[in-house]
Design a protein around this motif. Structure first.
Motif, PDB file in Angstrom:
ATOM      1  N   LEU A 171      41.360  41.038  36.577  1.00  0.00           N
ATOM      2  CA  LEU A 171      40.349  40.191  37.205  1.00  0.00           C
ATOM      3  C   LEU A 171      38.982  40.419  36.566  1.00  0.00           C
ATOM      4  O   LEU A 171      38.265  39.461  36.269  1.00  0.00           O
ATOM      5  N   ARG A 172      38.640  41.663  36.328  1.00  0.00           N
ATOM      6  CA  ARG A 172      37.331  41.948  35.734  1.00  0.00           C
ATOM      7  C   ARG A 172      37.215  41.321  34.351  1.00  0.00           C
ATOM      8  O   ARG A 172      36.213  40.685  34.023  1.00  0.00           O
ATOM      9  N   LYS A 173      38.246  41.491  33.543  1.00  0.00           N
ATOM     10  CA  LYS A 173      38.222  40.906  32.197  1.00  0.00           C
ATOM     11  C   LYS A 173      38.073  39.388  32.273  1.00  0.00           C
ATOM     12  O   LYS A 173      37.309  38.794  31.515  1.00  0.00           O
ATOM     13  N   HIS A 174      38.789  38.770  33.196  1.00  0.00           N
ATOM     14  CA  HIS A 174      38.743  37.320  33.371  1.00  0.00           C
ATOM     15  C   HIS A 174      37.331  36.864  33.757  1.00  0.00           C
ATOM     16  O   HIS A 174      36.799  35.920  33.172  1.00  0.00           O
ATOM     17  N   ILE A 175      36.732  37.526  34.709  1.00  0.00           N
ATOM     18  CA  ILE A 175      35.389  37.155  35.159  1.00  0.00           C
ATOM     19  C   ILE A 175      34.372  37.379  34.048  1.00  0.00           C
ATOM     20  O   ILE A 175      33.494  36.538  33.807  1.00  0.00           O
ATOM     21  N   GLU A 176      34.512  38.481  33.339  1.00  0.00           N
ATOM     22  CA  GLU A 176      33.523  38.831  32.322  1.00  0.00           C
ATOM     23  C   GLU A 176      33.631  37.977  31.060  1.00  0.00           C
ATOM     24  O   GLU A 176      32.787  38.071  30.183  1.00  0.00           O
ATOM     25  N   GLU A 177      34.627  37.111  30.983  1.00  0.00           N
ATOM     26  CA  GLU A 177      34.626  36.104  29.922  1.00  0.00           C
ATOM     27  C   GLU A 177      33.512  35.093  30.158  1.00  0.00           C
ATOM     28  O   GLU A 177      33.109  34.383  29.238  1.00  0.00           O
ATOM     29  N   ILE A 178      33.024  35.031  31.397  1.00  0.00           N
ATOM     30  CA  ILE A 178      31.976  34.067  31.756  1.00  0.00           C
ATOM     31  C   ILE A 178      30.686  34.758  32.174  1.00  0.00           C
ATOM     32  O   ILE A 178      29.608  34.362  31.751  1.00  0.00           O
ATOM     33  N   VAL A 179      30.785  35.792  33.008  1.00  0.00           N
ATOM     34  CA  VAL A 179      29.578  36.490  33.472  1.00  0.00           C
ATOM     35  C   VAL A 179      29.772  37.996  33.373  1.00  0.00           C
ATOM     36  O   VAL A 179      30.818  38.515  33.742  1.00  0.00           O
ATOM     37  N   PRO A 180      28.759  38.715  32.876  1.00  0.00           N
ATOM     38  CA  PRO A 180      28.858  40.178  32.837  1.00  0.00           C
ATOM     39  C   PRO A 180      28.618  40.756  34.229  1.00  0.00           C
ATOM     40  O   PRO A 180      27.855  40.202  35.024  1.00  0.00           O
ATOM     41  N   LEU A 181      29.285  41.857  34.522  1.00  0.00           N
ATOM     42  CA  LEU A 181      29.122  42.533  35.811  1.00  0.00           C
ATOM     43  C   LEU A 181      28.949  44.029  35.601  1.00  0.00           C
ATOM     44  O   LEU A 181      29.605  44.615  34.737  1.00  0.00           O
ATOM     45  N   THR A 182      28.104  44.625  36.397  1.00  0.00           N
ATOM     46  CA  THR A 182      28.014  46.087  36.414  1.00  0.00           C
ATOM     47  C   THR A 182      29.213  46.607  37.206  1.00  0.00           C
ATOM     48  O   THR A 182      29.886  45.845  37.920  1.00  0.00           O
ATOM     49  N   ASP A 183      29.478  47.894  37.121  1.00  0.00           N
ATOM     50  CA  ASP A 183      30.567  48.475  37.906  1.00  0.00           C
ATOM     51  C   ASP A 183      30.347  48.236  39.399  1.00  0.00           C
ATOM     52  O   ASP A 183      31.283  47.910  40.122  1.00  0.00           O
ATOM     53  N   GLU A 184      29.118  48.394  39.837  1.00  0.00           N
ATOM     54  CA  GLU A 184      28.790  48.187  41.248  1.00  0.00           C
ATOM     55  C   GLU A 184      29.031  46.732  41.658  1.00  0.00           C
ATOM     56  O   GLU A 184      29.603  46.470  42.720  1.00  0.00           O
ATOM     57  N   GLN A 185      28.620  45.804  40.828  1.00  0.00           N
ATOM     58  CA  GLN A 185      28.846  44.390  41.133  1.00  0.00           C
ATOM     59  C   GLN A 185      30.331  44.071  41.191  1.00  0.00           C
ATOM     60  O   GLN A 185      30.790  43.354  42.079  1.00  0.00           O
ATOM     61  N   PHE A 186      31.093  44.621  40.230  1.00  0.00           N
ATOM     62  CA  PHE A 186      32.522  44.333  40.248  1.00  0.00           C
ATOM     63  C   PHE A 186      33.196  44.932  41.474  1.00  0.00           C
ATOM     64  O   PHE A 186      34.110  44.319  42.047  1.00  0.00           O
ATOM     65  N   ASP A 187      32.764  46.107  41.908  1.00  0.00           N
ATOM     66  CA  ASP A 187      33.327  46.691  43.128  1.00  0.00           C
ATOM     67  C   ASP A 187      33.098  45.763  44.318  1.00  0.00           C
ATOM     68  O   ASP A 187      33.977  45.611  45.174  1.00  0.00           O
ATOM     69  N   ILE A 188      31.934  45.143  44.370  1.00  0.00           N
ATOM     70  CA  ILE A 188      31.650  44.176  45.434  1.00  0.00           C
ATOM     71  C   ILE A 188      32.613  42.985  45.307  1.00  0.00           C
ATOM     72  O   ILE A 188      33.239  42.570  46.282  1.00  0.00           O
ATOM     73  N   VAL A 189      32.742  42.448  44.107  1.00  0.00           N
ATOM     74  CA  VAL A 189      33.635  41.309  43.871  1.00  0.00           C
ATOM     75  C   VAL A 189      35.059  41.655  44.310  1.00  0.00           C
ATOM     76  O   VAL A 189      35.679  40.927  45.093  1.00  0.00           O
ATOM     77  N   PHE A 190      35.565  42.762  43.836  1.00  0.00           N
ATOM     78  CA  PHE A 190      36.963  43.117  44.085  1.00  0.00           C
ATOM     79  C   PHE A 190      37.240  43.354  45.568  1.00  0.00           C
ATOM     80  O   PHE A 190      38.357  43.120  46.040  1.00  0.00           O
ATOM     81  N   SER A 191      36.228  43.768  46.299  1.00  0.00           N
ATOM     82  CA  SER A 191      36.418  44.033  47.726  1.00  0.00           C
ATOM     83  C   SER A 191      36.768  42.768  48.515  1.00  0.00           C
ATOM     84  O   SER A 191      37.295  42.854  49.625  1.00  0.00           O
ATOM     85  N   TYR A 192      36.505  41.613  47.968  1.00  0.00           N
ATOM     86  CA  TYR A 192      36.810  40.349  48.642  1.00  0.00           C
ATOM     87  C   TYR A 192      38.234  39.859  48.390  1.00  0.00           C
ATOM     88  O   TYR A 192      38.673  38.894  49.005  1.00  0.00           O
ATOM     89  N   PHE A 193      38.947  40.487  47.489  1.00  0.00           N
ATOM     90  CA  PHE A 193      40.288  40.053  47.118  1.00  0.00           C
ATOM     91  C   PHE A 193      41.364  40.935  47.753  1.00  0.00           C
ATOM     92  O   PHE A 193      41.155  42.116  47.972  1.00  0.00           O
ATOM     93  N   LYS A 194      42.498  40.321  48.001  1.00  0.00           N
ATOM     94  CA  LYS A 194      43.675  41.041  48.474  1.00  0.00           C
ATOM     95  C   LYS A 194      44.798  40.782  47.471  1.00  0.00           C
ATOM     96  O   LYS A 194      44.885  39.717  46.879  1.00  0.00           O
ATOM     97  N   SER A 195      45.663  41.777  47.291  1.00  0.00           N
ATOM     98  CA  SER A 195      46.762  41.613  46.336  1.00  0.00           C
ATOM     99  C   SER A 195      48.013  41.106  47.045  1.00  0.00           C
ATOM    100  O   SER A 195      48.206  41.310  48.245  1.00  0.00           O
ATOM    101  N   LYS A 196      48.840  40.443  46.264  1.00  0.00           N
ATOM    102  CA  LYS A 196      50.085  39.869  46.786  1.00  0.00           C
ATOM    103  C   LYS A 196      51.113  39.932  45.662  1.00  0.00           C
ATOM    104  O   LYS A 196      50.797  39.633  44.520  1.00  0.00           O
ATOM    105  N   LYS A 197      52.334  40.328  46.004  1.00  0.00           N
ATOM    106  CA  LYS A 197      53.438  40.357  45.042  1.00  0.00           C
ATOM    107  C   LYS A 197      54.568  39.504  45.590  1.00  0.00           C
ATOM    108  O   LYS A 197      54.945  39.631  46.749  1.00  0.00           O
ATOM    109  N   LEU A 198      55.086  38.639  44.733  1.00  0.00           N
ATOM    110  CA  LEU A 198      56.196  37.778  45.116  1.00  0.00           C
ATOM    111  C   LEU A 198      57.301  37.870  44.070  1.00  0.00           C
ATOM    112  O   LEU A 198      57.040  38.109  42.889  1.00  0.00           O
ATOM    113  N   LYS A 199      58.506  37.646  44.514  1.00  0.00           N
ATOM    114  CA  LYS A 199      59.669  37.639  43.621  1.00  0.00           C
ATOM    115  C   LYS A 199      59.927  36.221  43.110  1.00  0.00           C
ATOM    116  O   LYS A 199      59.503  35.232  43.717  1.00  0.00           O
TER     117      LYS A 199
END
Length: 186
Positions: free
Chosen positions: A5-33
């Motif tokens: 996710l970080r690599k994908h976002i940073e293709e468009i906007v740079p993020l500090t570690d702190e900013q990315f931690d904020i971003v990632f906190s809004y996402f939940k993971s899901k695994k499907l077969k």
């Protein structure tokens, strides 16, 4: 998942570690077969999904039971039934997994909160939305103006890696042709 996710976002906007931690906190993971459904027609839809690994297809089944593939979504692509998500209406699309799939999901409410908290993300999502709109417009124009051979060539040019991952029957459904017609083109 986090790194993808970080690599994908940073293709468009740079993020500090702190900013990315904020971003990632809004996402939940899901695994499907493989063959699991992410969304079924008639469901309520409350998330947008980022494909970390795997492959899904979004499709509409008409009254005769014929499937019309709207979109494939592989790594680094976003997918959902946007009409259902944005308008709070029942899903018109089915989205199922063609491979085992890992996703990150964000609710519309959390996306809005994230964009308000970090304006870089508003810019990111606008760029992704615009890119998706351009791809959809190109696809519609291709369906309206191009013959089957031209649509197949465009598909192969834009998405060569999908050819190895998706059955010929599904490619034919995406192109709006029969499996037999696709066989004549390949």
């Amino acid at each position: 998942m986090k790194e993808a996710l970080r690599k994908h976002i940073e293709e468009i906007v740079p993020l500090t570690d702190e900013q990315f931690d904020i971003v990632f906190s809004y996402f939940k993971s899901k695994k499907l077969k493989k063959k699991d459904f992410l969304v079924k027609q008639g469901d309520s839809v409350n998330c947008e999904y980022f494909v970390v690994s795997g492959l899904v297809k979004a499709f509409y089944s008409d009254d005769e039971g014929k499937d019309h593939i709207m979109q494939f979504a592989m790594e680094n692509w976003w997918v959902t039934d946007y009409q259902a998500l944005l308008h709070k209406t029942p899903a018109q699309l089915d989205i199922d997994c063609l491979e085992d799939t890992k996703l990150l999901c964000i609710t519309l409410e959390d996306k809005d909160k994230l964009c308000a908290a970090l304006h870089k993300m508003e810019y990111f999502f606008r760029k992704k939305s615009n890119s998706g709109y351009v791809a959809l417009q190109r696809r519609i124009l291709s369906l309206l103006n191009n013959d089957a051979k031209e649509r197949y060539e465009q598909f192969m040019s834009l998405y060569p890696s999908l050819y190895q991952r998706v059955s010929k029957t599904l490619i034919a459904a995406y192109l709006g042709v029969t499996r037999e017609t696709l066989s004549r083109l390949t």
